[in-house]
Motif scaffolding. Structure first.
Motif, PDB file in Angstrom:
ATOM      1  N   ILE A 128      -5.517   0.768 -13.754  1.00 41.26           N
ATOM      2  CA  ILE A 128      -4.019   0.510 -13.593  1.00 41.26           C
ATOM      3  C   ILE A 128      -4.033   0.738 -11.976  1.00 41.26           C
ATOM      4  N   HIS A 129      -3.703  -0.536 -11.360  1.00 37.62           N
ATOM      5  CA  HIS A 129      -3.714  -0.608 -10.037  1.00 37.62           C
ATOM      6  C   HIS A 129      -2.239  -0.773  -9.410  1.00 37.62           C
ATOM      7  N   PHE A 130      -1.660   0.300  -8.474  1.00 36.24           N
ATOM      8  CA  PHE A 130      -0.448  -0.062  -7.732  1.00 36.24           C
ATOM      9  C   PHE A 130      -0.722  -0.901  -6.372  1.00 36.24           C
ATOM     10  N   GLY A 131       0.126  -1.866  -6.206  1.00 29.66           N
ATOM     11  CA  GLY A 131      -0.026  -2.717  -5.050  1.00 29.66           C
ATOM     12  C   GLY A 131       0.794  -2.114  -3.905  1.00 29.66           C
ATOM     13  N   GLN A 132       0.716  -2.624  -2.800  1.00 32.92           N
ATOM     14  CA  GLN A 132       1.545  -2.308  -1.628  1.00 32.92           C
ATOM     15  C   GLN A 132       2.890  -2.794  -1.884  1.00 32.92           C
ATOM     16  N   LEU A 133       3.319  -3.695  -2.811  1.00 37.44           N
ATOM     17  CA  LEU A 133       4.905  -4.332  -2.955  1.00 37.44           C
ATOM     18  C   LEU A 133       5.417  -3.406  -4.124  1.00 37.44           C
ATOM     19  N   PHE A 134       4.876  -2.699  -4.613  1.00 40.75           N
ATOM     20  CA  PHE A 134       5.360  -1.847  -5.913  1.00 40.75           C
ATOM     21  C   PHE A 134       6.469  -1.032  -5.599  1.00 40.75           C
ATOM     22  N   SER A 135       7.454  -1.164  -6.326  1.00 40.93           N
ATOM     23  CA  SER A 135       8.599  -0.083  -6.101  1.00 40.93           C
ATOM     24  C   SER A 135       9.008   0.198  -7.434  1.00 40.93           C
TER      25      SER A 135
END
Length: 225
Positions: A128-135
């Protein structure tokens, strides 16, 4: 419509359209396939077969009706862009024992939890990866309301492990166990920062073994019990 004789009287039984649809969906949804591969999925009413996987996890779970044999298989990579209410289901990589990727890299407006589990839910062989654009402004990423939640061979981290990229800051709890049982085994959490406690563990039974945590930061206590 079906005719049925009772004590010599012929009656007619009508199956409502909604009931019939639920039966058909259940029959077709023992296993749901999801994949972000371009061009190989249909819309939310047609996807789910191995030859036509759903385009995201939150779309795929719309097909699942409570069944102890239901599976949601992720082929290589898929996205999460909304709430996923799962129950009585196994979510894992299609190509076991290899690991598939669940990617979060957009604004999710739900106020509850991204992955909500009830009954018995197993999540295994996934990243489960969170990207820099995740909000996300909700309460928790993974929330177990009741039942039993099992995480096995799950890696949770930001997308890039490069030292040049800052870790993702989450304004929500990563794992919230309200009631029930939690089993975590052979999992890792890395490159994430938390404003709230990462873990709220209030379950009846909590078992955590073989868990690695690297570069985890929190402005408060990591655990609230």
């Amino acid at each position: 419509m079906k005719e049925m004789a009772i004590w010599g009287v012929t009656t007619e039984l009508f199956v409502g359209e909604e009931e019939l649809l639920l039966r058909v969906v259940k029959y077709q949804s023992e296993t749901i396939f999801v994949s972000s591969a371009t061009g190989n999925h249909g819309d939310s009413k047609q996807c789910g077969e191995s030859r036509m996987p759903c385009d995201s996890l939150n779309v795929g779970v719309q097909h699942i009706i409570s069944s102890s044999y239901s599976q949601l298989l992720v082929s290589e990579e898929t996205i999460i862009n909304g709430e996923c209410d799962v129950h009585g289901v196994i979510i894992r990589s299609l190509e076991s024992p290899s690991t598939a990727l669940l990617h979060l890299n957009s604004t999710i407006t739900n106020k509850g939890s991204i992955i909500t589990s009830t009954e018995t839910v197993r999540i295994e062989r996934l990243k489960i990866h969170f990207g820099q654009l995740f909000s996300y402004s909700g309460n928790s990423i993974i929330h177990e309301a009741t039942g039993q939640l099992s995480l096995s061979f799950v890696n949770i981290s930001s997308v890039s492990q490069s030292e040049n990229i800052e870790s993702i800051v989450l304004n929500s709890t990563l794992l919230n166990i309200e009631n029930g049982i939690l089993h975590v085994d052979n999992c890792s959490i890395s490159l994430l920062s938390f404003i709230k406690p990462p873990y709220l563990l209030n379950g009846d039974e909590v078992s955590i073994t073989n868990v690695k945590q690297e570069q985890i930061e929190s402005t408060t206590n990591a655990f609230e019990i």
